[in-house]
Design a protein around this motif. Sequence first.
Motif, mmCIF file in Angstrom:
data_model
loop_
_atom_site.group_PDB
_atom_site.id
_atom_site.type_symbol
_atom_site.label_atom_id
_atom_site.label_comp_id
_atom_site.label_asym_id
_atom_site.label_seq_id
_atom_site.Cartn_x
_atom_site.Cartn_y
_atom_site.Cartn_z
ATOM 1 N N ILE A 66 0.861 -1.182 0.000
ATOM 2 C CA ILE A 66 0.000 0.000 0.000
ATOM 3 C C ILE A 66 0.901 1.237 0.000
ATOM 4 O O ILE A 66 1.783 1.368 0.853
ATOM 5 C CB ILE A 66 -0.913 0.010 1.232
ATOM 6 N N PRO A 67 0.724 2.143 -0.949
ATOM 7 C CA PRO A 67 1.605 3.320 -1.030
ATOM 8 C C PRO A 67 1.607 4.142 0.248
ATOM 9 O O PRO A 67 0.596 4.250 0.946
ATOM 10 C CB PRO A 67 1.003 4.117 -2.199
ATOM 11 N N ASN A 68 2.751 4.728 0.532
ATOM 12 C CA ASN A 68 2.891 5.536 1.742
ATOM 13 C C ASN A 68 1.881 6.679 1.779
ATOM 14 O O ASN A 68 1.290 6.977 2.814
ATOM 15 C CB ASN A 68 4.314 6.107 1.820
ATOM 16 N N GLU A 69 1.683 7.321 0.631
ATOM 17 C CA GLU A 69 0.777 8.467 0.573
ATOM 18 C C GLU A 69 -0.661 8.056 0.859
ATOM 19 O O GLU A 69 -1.425 8.803 1.470
ATOM 20 C CB GLU A 69 0.866 9.132 -0.805
ATOM 21 N N VAL A 70 -1.019 6.859 0.417
ATOM 22 C CA VAL A 70 -2.361 6.345 0.702
ATOM 23 C C VAL A 70 -2.531 6.116 2.198
ATOM 24 O O VAL A 70 -3.526 6.519 2.807
ATOM 25 C CB VAL A 70 -2.618 5.034 -0.079
ATOM 26 N N MET A 71 -1.561 5.458 2.813
ATOM 27 C CA MET A 71 -1.647 5.173 4.244
ATOM 28 C C MET A 71 -1.707 6.457 5.065
ATOM 29 O O MET A 71 -2.489 6.561 6.013
ATOM 30 C CB MET A 71 -0.463 4.322 4.680
ATOM 31 N N GLU A 72 -0.890 7.423 4.703
ATOM 32 C CA GLU A 72 -0.865 8.685 5.456
ATOM 33 C C GLU A 72 -2.193 9.425 5.360
ATOM 34 O O GLU A 72 -2.560 10.166 6.272
ATOM 35 C CB GLU A 72 0.269 9.575 4.940
ATOM 36 N N SER A 73 -2.911 9.249 4.243
ATOM 37 C CA SER A 73 -4.178 9.955 4.026
ATOM 38 C C SER A 73 -5.378 9.196 4.569
ATOM 39 O O SER A 73 -6.501 9.702 4.514
ATOM 40 C CB SER A 73 -4.379 10.208 2.525
ATOM 41 N N ALA A 74 -5.173 7.994 5.070
ATOM 42 C CA ALA A 74 -6.285 7.133 5.483
ATOM 43 C C ALA A 74 -7.097 7.728 6.635
ATOM 44 O O ALA A 74 -6.534 8.241 7.603
ATOM 45 C CB ALA A 74 -5.760 5.760 5.889
ATOM 46 N N LYS A 75 -8.414 7.639 6.504
ATOM 47 C CA LYS A 75 -9.328 8.016 7.581
ATOM 48 C C LYS A 75 -9.647 6.800 8.455
ATOM 49 O O LYS A 75 -9.835 6.925 9.661
ATOM 50 C CB LYS A 75 -10.623 8.585 7.005
ATOM 51 N N CYS A 76 -9.738 5.643 7.820
ATOM 52 C CA CYS A 76 -10.012 4.385 8.526
ATOM 53 C C CYS A 76 -9.244 3.264 7.834
ATOM 54 O O CYS A 76 -8.938 3.360 6.637
ATOM 55 C CB CYS A 76 -11.501 4.017 8.525
ATOM 56 N N ILE A 77 -8.956 2.219 8.583
ATOM 57 C CA ILE A 77 -8.339 1.011 8.049
ATOM 58 C C ILE A 77 -9.215 -0.174 8.432
ATOM 59 O O ILE A 77 -9.587 -0.327 9.603
ATOM 60 C CB ILE A 77 -6.925 0.784 8.620
ATOM 61 N N ALA A 78 -9.554 -1.006 7.450
ATOM 62 C CA ALA A 78 -10.361 -2.202 7.714
ATOM 63 C C ALA A 78 -9.636 -3.417 7.148
ATOM 64 O O ALA A 78 -9.102 -3.358 6.040
ATOM 65 C CB ALA A 78 -11.746 -2.078 7.090
#
Length: 231
Positions: free
Chosen positions: A49-61
């Motif tokens: 999962i790209p770093n930018e995606v993880m940093e922008s995440a509101k929730c993780i499921a």
Amino acid sequence: MKKVAVLLAMLSMASLSWAASTERQDVANRLQKAGQVLDAIMAAPDKGIPNEVMESAKCIAVVPTLLKGGFIFGGEGGVGVASCKTGAGWSAPAFFNIGGGSWGLQIGGEDVNLVMVIMNNKGMQEIMSSKVQLGAGADVAAGPVGRQASANTNWKMNTAILTYSRAHGVFGGVTLHGAVITRNKDDMNAVYGPETSTKAVLDGQVKQPEMAQPFISAIHHAMHQAQASGE
């Protein structure tokens, strides 16, 4: 007769207590496995999962294991856990079921992990509801893969939920159009009681149970890793 009635009542209470204890242990195992799945995906050196995606995440499921079928998702489903970002950190986990729908990536086998990254407030509100159909109530798309996602900006536009799957070491974005996410009443009741809503848990109104530590720690580790790699 009274003795028999008392004995039956005691046996009934013992049975209920045992069932509740078993359910909580199942939930604890699922949270631990979800943390392991997230750790493994973030440990991939090139594809993940790209770093930018993880940093922008509101929730993780995370759905640690999807039930086997003819394909990854042949009309069956799985049980997952989710946490959302709050003003005080990451929320206690909420528990959900996922089923139905059509998968864009079809891989045989039963050892399949699913990760959903909720990217905006719309996606967050959808995941907090008691039932949502992906692609209908919530915009969903296969997530970009690789540590850097800046070259592909489509996910930044209106996509509420980015989805990924991993099977036998193969990792990639996966589409989940039509899949339905519903509240897992059994798990929610076992951990929080029947009066606690999914929204209250993911809003941060509920204290994190001790059993959530492996999953929440994995999220913190993933965020730290993404931030460190992006610097």
